[in-house]
Design a protein around this motif. Structure first.
Motif, mmCIF file in Angstrom:
data_model
loop_
_atom_site.group_PDB
_atom_site.id
_atom_site.type_symbol
_atom_site.label_atom_id
_atom_site.label_comp_id
_atom_site.label_asym_id
_atom_site.label_seq_id
_atom_site.Cartn_x
_atom_site.Cartn_y
_atom_site.Cartn_z
ATOM 1 N N LYS A 1 8.498 -37.471 25.564
ATOM 2 C CA LYS A 1 8.249 -37.924 26.927
ATOM 3 C C LYS A 1 8.648 -36.824 27.899
ATOM 4 O O LYS A 1 9.824 -36.546 28.108
ATOM 5 N N THR A 2 7.644 -36.177 28.470
ATOM 6 C CA THR A 2 7.838 -35.160 29.491
ATOM 7 C C THR A 2 6.900 -35.489 30.657
ATOM 8 O O THR A 2 5.977 -36.282 30.487
ATOM 9 N N PRO A 3 7.112 -34.896 31.807
ATOM 10 C CA PRO A 3 6.186 -35.143 32.921
ATOM 11 C C PRO A 3 4.752 -34.733 32.597
ATOM 12 O O PRO A 3 3.803 -35.376 33.037
ATOM 13 N N VAL A 4 4.586 -33.694 31.779
ATOM 14 C CA VAL A 4 3.244 -33.238 31.413
ATOM 15 C C VAL A 4 2.550 -34.276 30.536
ATOM 16 O O VAL A 4 1.399 -34.659 30.786
ATOM 17 N N SER A 5 3.237 -34.756 29.494
ATOM 18 C CA SER A 5 2.614 -35.733 28.603
ATOM 19 C C SER A 5 2.386 -37.066 29.319
ATOM 20 O O SER A 5 1.393 -37.746 29.072
ATOM 21 N N THR A 6 3.264 -37.431 30.228
ATOM 22 C CA THR A 6 3.083 -38.656 31.001
ATOM 23 C C THR A 6 1.839 -38.558 31.879
ATOM 24 O O THR A 6 1.062 -39.508 31.976
ATOM 25 N N GLY A 7 1.621 -37.407 32.486
ATOM 26 C CA GLY A 7 0.435 -37.193 33.310
ATOM 27 C C GLY A 7 -0.847 -37.253 32.499
ATOM 28 O O GLY A 7 -1.849 -37.824 32.936
ATOM 29 N N MET A 8 -0.822 -36.672 31.295
ATOM 30 C CA MET A 8 -1.997 -36.719 30.431
ATOM 31 C C MET A 8 -2.297 -38.154 30.000
ATOM 32 O O MET A 8 -3.459 -38.552 29.929
ATOM 33 N N LEU A 9 -1.258 -38.928 29.711
ATOM 34 C CA LEU A 9 -1.453 -40.330 29.326
ATOM 35 C C LEU A 9 -2.068 -41.141 30.456
ATOM 36 O O LEU A 9 -2.896 -42.020 30.219
ATOM 37 N N GLU A 10 -1.667 -40.868 31.683
ATOM 38 C CA GLU A 10 -2.222 -41.593 32.821
ATOM 39 C C GLU A 10 -3.729 -41.358 32.955
ATOM 40 O O GLU A 10 -4.460 -42.241 33.388
ATOM 41 N N LYS A 11 -4.197 -40.170 32.570
ATOM 42 C CA LYS A 11 -5.618 -39.850 32.689
ATOM 43 C C LYS A 11 -6.461 -40.489 31.603
ATOM 44 O O LYS A 11 -7.671 -40.635 31.760
ATOM 45 N N VAL A 12 -5.839 -40.855 30.461
ATOM 46 C CA VAL A 12 -6.608 -41.430 29.354
ATOM 47 C C VAL A 12 -6.079 -42.807 28.956
ATOM 48 O O VAL A 12 -6.338 -43.278 27.853
ATOM 49 N N ARG A 13 -5.376 -43.474 29.843
ATOM 50 C CA ARG A 13 -4.751 -44.756 29.492
ATOM 51 C C ARG A 13 -5.767 -45.829 29.152
ATOM 52 O O ARG A 13 -5.438 -46.812 28.485
ATOM 53 N N HIS A 14 -7.032 -45.681 29.574
ATOM 54 C CA HIS A 14 -8.058 -46.660 29.225
ATOM 55 C C HIS A 14 -8.587 -46.464 27.803
ATOM 56 O O HIS A 14 -9.273 -47.334 27.276
ATOM 57 N N LEU A 15 -8.244 -45.335 27.171
ATOM 58 C CA LEU A 15 -8.695 -45.045 25.808
ATOM 59 C C LEU A 15 -7.605 -45.253 24.765
ATOM 60 O O LEU A 15 -7.904 -45.307 23.572
ATOM 61 N N VAL A 16 -6.354 -45.333 25.194
ATOM 62 C CA VAL A 16 -5.233 -45.368 24.252
ATOM 63 C C VAL A 16 -4.308 -46.548 24.532
ATOM 64 O O VAL A 16 -4.356 -47.154 25.603
ATOM 65 N N VAL A 17 -3.484 -46.839 23.540
ATOM 66 C CA VAL A 17 -2.366 -47.771 23.692
ATOM 67 C C VAL A 17 -1.115 -46.957 23.399
ATOM 68 O O VAL A 17 -1.079 -46.212 22.422
ATOM 69 N N PHE A 18 -0.103 -47.072 24.266
ATOM 70 C CA PHE A 18 1.101 -46.292 24.027
ATOM 71 C C PHE A 18 2.330 -47.128 24.321
ATOM 72 O O PHE A 18 2.292 -48.080 25.085
ATOM 73 N N GLU A 19 3.410 -46.772 23.637
ATOM 74 C CA GLU A 19 4.694 -47.424 23.851
ATOM 75 C C GLU A 19 5.775 -46.373 23.813
ATOM 76 O O GLU A 19 5.642 -45.359 23.152
ATOM 77 N N GLU A 20 6.830 -46.637 24.516
ATOM 78 C CA GLU A 20 7.969 -45.722 24.539
ATOM 79 C C GLU A 20 8.912 -46.097 23.391
ATOM 80 O O GLU A 20 9.254 -47.261 23.228
ATOM 81 N N ILE A 21 9.296 -45.096 22.607
ATOM 82 C CA ILE A 21 10.218 -45.365 21.501
ATOM 83 C C ILE A 21 11.479 -44.541 21.651
ATOM 84 O O ILE A 21 11.543 -43.615 22.413
#
Length: 59
Positions: A39-59
């Protein structure tokens, strides 16, 4: 450090080149593939752009 567990659940067909590039840089290459990313600001930003294609959870 915290991590995200990301699984692609919707096909990238019809997605923009930028969204496909985000998936590739996250390490996702095919449907129903699961990866763990720190979990970094870069990976969080990338997830926001593709959140309609993926499911993610914080572990």
């Amino acid at each position: 450090m915290a991590k995200y567990r990301i699984t692609q659940v919707i096909s990238k067909n019809g997605a923009s080149k930028r969204q496909i590039a985000n998936l590739k840089s996250l390490g996702i290459h095919r449907l129903h593939q699961t990866v763990e990313v720190e979990k970094t600001p870069v990976s969080t930003g990338m997830l926001e752009k593709v959140r309609h294609l993926v499911v993610f959870e914080e572990i």
